[in-house]
Scaffold this motif. Structure first.
Motif, PDB file in Angstrom:
ATOM      1  N   ARG A 163     -41.260  23.969 -54.120  1.00  0.00           N
ATOM      2  CA  ARG A 163     -41.157  24.986 -53.072  1.00  0.00           C
ATOM      3  C   ARG A 163     -40.249  24.540 -51.937  1.00  0.00           C
ATOM      4  O   ARG A 163     -39.464  25.315 -51.413  1.00  0.00           O
ATOM      5  CB  ARG A 163     -42.553  25.313 -52.532  1.00  0.00           C
ATOM      6  CG  ARG A 163     -43.457  25.999 -53.549  1.00  0.00           C
ATOM      7  CD  ARG A 163     -44.897  25.986 -53.096  1.00  0.00           C
ATOM      8  NE  ARG A 163     -45.392  24.612 -52.983  1.00  0.00           N
ATOM      9  CZ  ARG A 163     -46.628  24.280 -52.636  1.00  0.00           C
ATOM     10  NH1 ARG A 163     -47.495  25.222 -52.331  1.00  0.00           N
ATOM     11  NH2 ARG A 163     -46.997  23.018 -52.571  1.00  0.00           N
ATOM     12  N   GLN A 164     -40.377  23.252 -51.537  1.00  0.00           N
ATOM     13  CA  GLN A 164     -39.616  22.734 -50.412  1.00  0.00           C
ATOM     14  C   GLN A 164     -38.786  21.535 -50.848  1.00  0.00           C
ATOM     15  O   GLN A 164     -39.175  20.784 -51.743  1.00  0.00           O
ATOM     16  CB  GLN A 164     -40.572  22.319 -49.281  1.00  0.00           C
ATOM     17  CG  GLN A 164     -41.405  23.482 -48.745  1.00  0.00           C
ATOM     18  CD  GLN A 164     -42.480  22.999 -47.775  1.00  0.00           C
ATOM     19  OE1 GLN A 164     -43.113  21.980 -48.004  1.00  0.00           O
ATOM     20  NE2 GLN A 164     -42.674  23.745 -46.696  1.00  0.00           N
ATOM     21  N   VAL A 165     -37.657  21.353 -50.198  1.00  0.00           N
ATOM     22  CA  VAL A 165     -36.733  20.265 -50.569  1.00  0.00           C
ATOM     23  C   VAL A 165     -37.427  18.911 -50.494  1.00  0.00           C
ATOM     24  O   VAL A 165     -37.188  18.031 -51.338  1.00  0.00           O
ATOM     25  CB  VAL A 165     -35.487  20.287 -49.655  1.00  0.00           C
ATOM     26  CG1 VAL A 165     -34.553  19.132 -49.997  1.00  0.00           C
ATOM     27  CG2 VAL A 165     -34.748  21.620 -49.803  1.00  0.00           C
ATOM     28  N   SER A 166     -38.308  18.731 -49.505  1.00  0.00           N
ATOM     29  CA  SER A 166     -38.993  17.436 -49.341  1.00  0.00           C
ATOM     30  C   SER A 166     -39.924  17.121 -50.507  1.00  0.00           C
ATOM     31  O   SER A 166     -40.387  15.985 -50.652  1.00  0.00           O
ATOM     32  CB  SER A 166     -39.794  17.416 -48.033  1.00  0.00           C
ATOM     33  OG  SER A 166     -40.800  18.414 -48.043  1.00  0.00           O
ATOM     34  N   GLU A 167     -40.209  18.118 -51.351  1.00  0.00           N
ATOM     35  CA  GLU A 167     -41.080  17.898 -52.513  1.00  0.00           C
ATOM     36  C   GLU A 167     -40.308  17.402 -53.732  1.00  0.00           C
ATOM     37  O   GLU A 167     -40.894  17.146 -54.780  1.00  0.00           O
ATOM     38  CB  GLU A 167     -41.822  19.196 -52.870  1.00  0.00           C
ATOM     39  CG  GLU A 167     -42.802  19.635 -51.804  1.00  0.00           C
ATOM     40  CD  GLU A 167     -43.458  20.969 -52.122  1.00  0.00           C
ATOM     41  OE1 GLU A 167     -42.790  21.846 -52.721  1.00  0.00           O
ATOM     42  OE2 GLU A 167     -44.639  21.133 -51.780  1.00  0.00           O
ATOM     43  N   LEU A 168     -38.999  17.270 -53.599  1.00  0.00           N
ATOM     44  CA  LEU A 168     -38.196  16.737 -54.708  1.00  0.00           C
ATOM     45  C   LEU A 168     -38.344  15.220 -54.757  1.00  0.00           C
ATOM     46  O   LEU A 168     -37.415  14.449 -54.491  1.00  0.00           O
ATOM     47  CB  LEU A 168     -36.729  17.131 -54.558  1.00  0.00           C
ATOM     48  CG  LEU A 168     -36.405  18.600 -54.840  1.00  0.00           C
ATOM     49  CD1 LEU A 168     -34.965  18.914 -54.476  1.00  0.00           C
ATOM     50  CD2 LEU A 168     -36.674  18.951 -56.312  1.00  0.00           C
ATOM     51  N   ALA A 169     -39.542  14.770 -55.086  1.00  0.00           N
ATOM     52  CA  ALA A 169     -39.857  13.345 -55.168  1.00  0.00           C
ATOM     53  C   ALA A 169     -38.944  12.654 -56.179  1.00  0.00           C
ATOM     54  O   ALA A 169     -38.590  13.234 -57.204  1.00  0.00           O
ATOM     55  CB  ALA A 169     -41.309  13.164 -55.573  1.00  0.00           C
ATOM     56  N   TYR A 170     -38.569  11.441 -55.844  1.00  0.00           N
ATOM     57  CA  TYR A 170     -37.747  10.589 -56.722  1.00  0.00           C
ATOM     58  C   TYR A 170     -36.331  11.116 -56.929  1.00  0.00           C
ATOM     59  O   TYR A 170     -35.612  10.628 -57.807  1.00  0.00           O
ATOM     60  CB  TYR A 170     -38.432  10.377 -58.078  1.00  0.00           C
ATOM     61  CG  TYR A 170     -39.785   9.700 -57.967  1.00  0.00           C
ATOM     62  CD1 TYR A 170     -39.873   8.336 -57.710  1.00  0.00           C
ATOM     63  CD2 TYR A 170     -40.964  10.432 -58.098  1.00  0.00           C
ATOM     64  CE1 TYR A 170     -41.110   7.718 -57.589  1.00  0.00           C
ATOM     65  CE2 TYR A 170     -42.203   9.814 -57.975  1.00  0.00           C
ATOM     66  CZ  TYR A 170     -42.268   8.461 -57.718  1.00  0.00           C
ATOM     67  OH  TYR A 170     -43.497   7.859 -57.599  1.00  0.00           O
ATOM     68  N   ARG A 171     -35.911  12.056 -56.121  1.00  0.00           N
ATOM     69  CA  ARG A 171     -34.566  12.626 -56.269  1.00  0.00           C
ATOM     70  C   ARG A 171     -33.488  11.556 -56.145  1.00  0.00           C
ATOM     71  O   ARG A 171     -32.559  11.482 -56.964  1.00  0.00           O
ATOM     72  CB  ARG A 171     -34.369  13.711 -55.210  1.00  0.00           C
ATOM     73  CG  ARG A 171     -33.022  14.403 -55.232  1.00  0.00           C
ATOM     74  CD  ARG A 171     -32.965  15.380 -54.073  1.00  0.00           C
ATOM     75  NE  ARG A 171     -31.671  16.021 -53.938  1.00  0.00           N
ATOM     76  CZ  ARG A 171     -31.291  16.713 -52.862  1.00  0.00           C
ATOM     77  NH1 ARG A 171     -32.144  16.867 -51.846  1.00  0.00           N
ATOM     78  NH2 ARG A 171     -30.114  17.285 -52.800  1.00  0.00           N
TER      79      ARG A 171
END
Length: 266
Positions: A154-162
């Motif tokens: 949902r949010q960019v900050s949730e793209l863990a391990y990007r």
């Protein structure tokens, strides 16, 4: 619970020490812990993990983020403020104890898939966890021409391990060559501005996912799919691939897709 009953309940778990904690945002965090040398698992599997609460183990199923060759264990978790486990687990500190189930299991393993061309890993939120293990397992790259990690949040900050996927893994001493040649990272965000918008299911249906990855459309005769996310995501994605002619694989009968039904929501 009596001391005897408590000891019996604990017999199904290793007690490990937390060695690292990272909070991605106010809804998502990762942590690492020590790993008993006797623990064995296959990339993509999960274990029951948790904490002792009022003398009893309180556990949920968590996929290993770490690959089988890692000396430690790593996990990715949501934070649910009133969740029985995650409301406590989110406050865990380095040096504290965590319970790790002795018998990892799960369906998201490459052995449950027939040989194929491209492997699509479709995830929402913390459903990324098992795929982090799989993209660090040489066996995954040896069996497929391309490996796609399609992660919708949902949010960019949730793209863990990007950053790890895009920068660290391609530079990895042992895995970098495989990752650089075969791994395709396809993130998308649904509720914030981001270069790629929309759920992966919608992007597959419209063809946008193929434009993003540069790959041919999903073909059950050639491609393989793994899915891990919320119940709604799993249901929608499974219906989508079944409509395309994909058949679910199991431990007994490999197929063209697999999905993980164990997903932490509390």
């Amino acid at each position: 619970m009596s001391d005897t009953a408590s000891a019996k309940a604990l017999a199904a778990f290793y007690q490990e020490d937390v060695t690292w904690v990272h909070h991605w945002n106010n809804t998502l965090f990762s942590f690492r812990c020590t790993r008993d040398p006797a623990l064995r698992f296959v990339a993509g599997q999960f274990a029951m993990i948790g904490l002792m609460v009022e003398g009893k183990p309180l556990t949920r199923a968590y996929s290993m983020v770490s690959p089988p060759w890692d000396e430690g264990l790593e996990f990715l978790s949501i934070k649910v403020q009133n969740g029985p486990l995650t409301s406590r687990l989110q406050h865990i500190q380095v040096g504290e104890k965590v319970l790790i189930g002795r018998k990892p299991v799960g369906t998201l393993v490459v052995e449950n898939l027939l040989p194929g061309r491209n492997l699509w890993m479709l995830a929402t939120g913390t459903g990324l966890a098992p795929f982090m293990s799989l993209i660090r397992d040489p066996d995954t790259y040896e069996k497929f021409d391309r490996v796609v990690v399609a992660h919708t949040v949902r949010q960019v900050s949730e793209l863990a391990y990007r950053q790890y996927i895009t920068e660290d893994l391609p530079a990895h001493e042992l895995l970098g060559e495989w990752a650089s040649e075969k791994l395709i990272y396809a993130p998308s965000v649904t509720r914030e501005p981001f270069p790629v918008q929309g759920r992966i299911t919608t992007r597959i249906e419209t063809g946008a996912a193929y434009a993003q990855t540069g790959l041919a459309a999903l073909d059950p005769a050639l491609d393989r799919v793994m899915m891990c996310g919320s119940e709604a995501f799993n249901a929608d994605t499974e219906a989508l691939v079944q409509k395309l002619g994909f058949v679910e694989g199991t431990n007994n009968q490999p197929g063209s897709y697999v999905l993980e039904k164990a997903f932490v929501t509390k």
